[in-house]
Write a protein that holds these residues in place. Structure first.
Motif, mmCIF file in Angstrom:
data_model
loop_
_atom_site.group_PDB
_atom_site.id
_atom_site.type_symbol
_atom_site.label_atom_id
_atom_site.label_comp_id
_atom_site.label_asym_id
_atom_site.label_seq_id
_atom_site.Cartn_x
_atom_site.Cartn_y
_atom_site.Cartn_z
ATOM 1 N N ASP A 9 0.856 -1.169 0.000
ATOM 2 C CA ASP A 9 0.000 0.000 0.000
ATOM 3 C C ASP A 9 0.906 1.237 0.000
ATOM 4 O O ASP A 9 2.112 1.144 0.284
ATOM 5 C CB ASP A 9 -0.882 -0.032 1.259
ATOM 6 C CG ASP A 9 -1.674 1.236 1.455
ATOM 7 O OD1 ASP A 9 -2.364 1.663 0.521
ATOM 8 O OD2 ASP A 9 -1.585 1.814 2.559
ATOM 9 N N ASN A 66 -7.829 0.571 -6.026
ATOM 10 C CA ASN A 66 -8.375 -0.493 -5.177
ATOM 11 C C ASN A 66 -8.688 -1.766 -5.957
ATOM 12 O O ASN A 66 -9.733 -2.394 -5.781
ATOM 13 C CB ASN A 66 -9.606 0.009 -4.431
ATOM 14 C CG ASN A 66 -9.238 0.825 -3.204
ATOM 15 O OD1 ASN A 66 -8.466 0.380 -2.358
ATOM 16 N ND2 ASN A 66 -9.773 2.044 -3.106
ATOM 17 N N ARG A 169 -14.458 4.356 3.608
ATOM 18 C CA ARG A 169 -14.004 5.675 4.034
ATOM 19 C C ARG A 169 -12.486 5.712 4.133
ATOM 20 O O ARG A 169 -11.860 4.811 4.691
ATOM 21 C CB ARG A 169 -14.630 6.061 5.372
ATOM 22 C CG ARG A 169 -14.229 7.472 5.823
ATOM 23 C CD ARG A 169 -15.179 8.038 6.864
ATOM 24 N NE ARG A 169 -16.532 8.228 6.346
ATOM 25 C CZ ARG A 169 -16.907 9.265 5.600
ATOM 26 N NH1 ARG A 169 -16.022 10.211 5.266
ATOM 27 N NH2 ARG A 169 -18.149 9.367 5.180
ATOM 28 N N TRP A 170 -11.909 6.804 3.606
ATOM 29 C CA TRP A 170 -10.458 6.993 3.688
ATOM 30 C C TRP A 170 -10.083 8.378 4.220
ATOM 31 O O TRP A 170 -8.909 8.661 4.461
ATOM 32 C CB TRP A 170 -9.804 6.776 2.321
ATOM 33 C CG TRP A 170 -10.241 7.729 1.249
ATOM 34 C CD1 TRP A 170 -11.310 7.599 0.432
ATOM 35 C CD2 TRP A 170 -9.609 8.958 0.864
ATOM 36 N NE1 TRP A 170 -11.395 8.664 -0.448
ATOM 37 C CE2 TRP A 170 -10.361 9.520 -0.203
ATOM 38 C CE3 TRP A 170 -8.471 9.656 1.312
ATOM 39 C CZ2 TRP A 170 -10.023 10.724 -0.817
ATOM 40 C CZ3 TRP A 170 -8.143 10.848 0.696
ATOM 41 C CH2 TRP A 170 -8.910 11.374 -0.354
ATOM 42 N N HIS A 171 -11.079 9.238 4.400
ATOM 43 C CA HIS A 171 -10.849 10.605 4.852
ATOM 44 C C HIS A 171 -12.119 11.055 5.583
ATOM 45 O O HIS A 171 -13.216 10.584 5.250
ATOM 46 C CB HIS A 171 -10.579 11.500 3.636
ATOM 47 C CG HIS A 171 -10.203 12.914 3.959
ATOM 48 N ND1 HIS A 171 -11.151 13.897 4.187
ATOM 49 C CD2 HIS A 171 -8.995 13.514 4.082
ATOM 50 C CE1 HIS A 171 -10.538 15.032 4.447
ATOM 51 N NE2 HIS A 171 -9.235 14.838 4.385
ATOM 52 N N ASP A 176 -14.069 6.126 -0.860
ATOM 53 C CA ASP A 176 -13.864 5.493 -2.152
ATOM 54 C C ASP A 176 -15.140 4.763 -2.527
ATOM 55 O O ASP A 176 -15.754 4.087 -1.690
ATOM 56 C CB ASP A 176 -12.728 4.464 -2.087
ATOM 57 C CG ASP A 176 -11.353 5.092 -1.991
ATOM 58 O OD1 ASP A 176 -11.179 6.229 -2.467
ATOM 59 O OD2 ASP A 176 -10.450 4.427 -1.448
ATOM 60 N N GLY A 208 -4.823 0.439 6.095
ATOM 61 C CA GLY A 208 -6.154 1.033 6.094
ATOM 62 C C GLY A 208 -7.281 0.034 5.935
ATOM 63 O O GLY A 208 -7.071 -1.168 5.722
ATOM 64 N N ASN A 210 -9.209 -0.345 3.484
ATOM 65 C CA ASN A 210 -9.263 -0.941 2.148
ATOM 66 C C ASN A 210 -8.198 -2.011 1.942
ATOM 67 O O ASN A 210 -8.036 -2.527 0.829
ATOM 68 C CB ASN A 210 -9.137 0.134 1.067
ATOM 69 C CG ASN A 210 -7.811 0.868 1.111
ATOM 70 O OD1 ASN A 210 -7.156 0.933 2.159
ATOM 71 N ND2 ASN A 210 -7.413 1.453 -0.001
#
Length: 257
Positions: A9, A66, A169-171, A176, A208, A210
């Motif tokens: 990653d 992804n 969620r990434w932020h 995404d 993360g 993902n």
């Protein structure tokens, strides 16, 4: 076990919170290549976001967006677009709530709103250029991933779209959006098949939400010391923080350095 390939990653794994590659990580990747083990980037980022980092590390193969777009030594070998009908439903729902979208294609990305504060903030956090403005981009080009800009309390507004779309969620202000069932693991499977390798031949590093499927899909999954707590149960080993030789220590544990 003589692992043959390692998937990394980017954010929180190869680079720290300042979007810098620790010097020891650069050295560890170089040593890995010297030992004949292939490093591959496996990221939620689009291919046009990662070129400088890949060049610095000497990495030529990528599982991007992804898992929806895979490149091996410059040659695309796997693509999975989001279906237009699913995109149309997402666009309609986001418009109802004034939630900004960023559409990520093979070579470019565009937003459906100009200067939306959530879009500006989330994209700036990646240390990449802001997207252009083209709300019709999803109609004319293949879209592999979308950034949906909403806060966590609004996620329920998209619950009925989960049959067709996967949201991660990434932020704090961004998620995404992938094809249903999409993950880095799908892209990794396509690349391993191309190379005649099995999941048991592979190692993966992530931090993360993902990265869950990816860590489960390989022979040895490594979670960074700075990982999201929900990722840890999916790892075979938890290494140290990205700034504390996390990559090197994980590679040593895997018997690769």
């Amino acid at each position: 076990m003589g692992y043959k390939i390692v998937f990394f990653d980017i954010d929180g794994t190869l680079i720290n919170e300042h979007k810098e590659i620790p010097d020891d990580t650069v050295k560890a990747i170089a040593e890995l290549k010297e030992r004949g083990v292939e490093p591959v980037i496996a990221t939620g980022r689009a291919p046009y976001f990662i070129k400088p980092l890949a060049e610095k590390l000497g990495i030529e193969s990528f599982v991007c967006l992804n898992g929806a777009y895979v490149v091996y030594k410059g040659r695309p070998l796997y693509k999975r677009e989001i279906e237009k009908g699913s995109l149309e439903a997402l666009v309609k729902r986001a418009a109802e709530h004034d939630h900004g979208l960023v559409f990520e294609g093979e070579h470019a990305f565009f937003a459906d709103k100009e200067d939306h504060p959530f879009i500006v903030e989330s994209v700036n956090s990646l240390k990449v250029d802001q997207p252009g403005y083209n709300p019709e981009f999803w109609k004319t080009d293949g879209i592999y991933q979308v950034f949906l800009h909403c806060e966590s309390q609004d996620e329920h507004l998209y619950a009925d779209l989960h049959r067709e779309l996967k949201l991660i969620r990434w932020h704090p202000q961004a998620m995404d959006v992938l094809p249903a069932g999409g993950s880095k693991a799908q892209g990794i499977a396509a690349l391993l098949k191309e190379l005649g390798l099995t999941p048991a031949d592979a190692v993966a590093f992530g931090d993360g939400l993902n990265d869950k499927e990816m860590l489960e899909a390989v022979g040895f999954g490594v979670a960074m010391g700075n990982s999201h707590p929900e990722l840890l149960p999916f790892a075979d080993f938890v290494t140290t923080h990205v700034d504390e030789q996390g990559i090197r220590n994980g590679l040593v544990e895997a018997g690769l350095l």
